[in-house]
Write a protein that holds these residues in place. Sequence first.
Motif, mmCIF file in Angstrom:
data_model
loop_
_atom_site.group_PDB
_atom_site.id
_atom_site.type_symbol
_atom_site.label_atom_id
_atom_site.label_comp_id
_atom_site.label_asym_id
_atom_site.label_seq_id
_atom_site.Cartn_x
_atom_site.Cartn_y
_atom_site.Cartn_z
ATOM 1 N N LEU A 1 149.317 13.756 -5.166
ATOM 2 C CA LEU A 1 149.609 14.183 -3.797
ATOM 3 C C LEU A 1 150.647 13.270 -3.152
ATOM 4 C CD1 LEU A 1 145.977 15.028 -2.661
ATOM 5 C CD2 LEU A 1 147.862 16.674 -2.904
ATOM 6 N N ARG B 1 152.589 14.457 0.066
ATOM 7 C CA ARG B 1 151.445 14.987 0.831
ATOM 8 C C ARG B 1 150.541 13.802 1.174
ATOM 9 N NH1 ARG B 1 149.960 20.077 -2.969
ATOM 10 N NH2 ARG B 1 148.138 20.186 -1.619
ATOM 11 N N GLU C 1 146.874 14.108 2.706
ATOM 12 C CA GLU C 1 145.931 14.580 1.694
ATOM 13 C C GLU C 1 145.660 13.491 0.660
ATOM 14 O OE1 GLU C 1 146.569 18.933 0.504
ATOM 15 O OE2 GLU C 1 148.435 18.346 1.520
ATOM 16 N N CYS D 1 149.735 18.729 -8.777
ATOM 17 C CA CYS D 1 148.697 18.769 -7.741
ATOM 18 C C CYS D 1 147.802 19.984 -7.937
ATOM 19 C CB CYS D 1 149.325 18.815 -6.352
ATOM 20 S SG CYS D 1 150.131 17.280 -5.859
#
Length: 69
Positions: free
Chosen positions: A51, A56, A59, A26
């Motif tokens: 991500l 995540r 995001e 990332c």
Amino acid sequence: PAALSIPERRDEAARLLAAGRTGRACERLLAALQQAPEADASLWLEVARALRADSRHNEALQALEAALR
């Protein structure tokens, strides 16, 4: 040392993802985005994939939305 080019960052991120080092992948891809503010959809999709692999999710969704713009 010289900064990595965008293709070099993408290649390194792919290797890191394959090795399960999602956080580092990332970082590399987000750095590539900073180098290319007008990034193409494929870079945004790579970012979203990394991500997501790093859990995540919010995001990752934002990156997917950016890919569509």
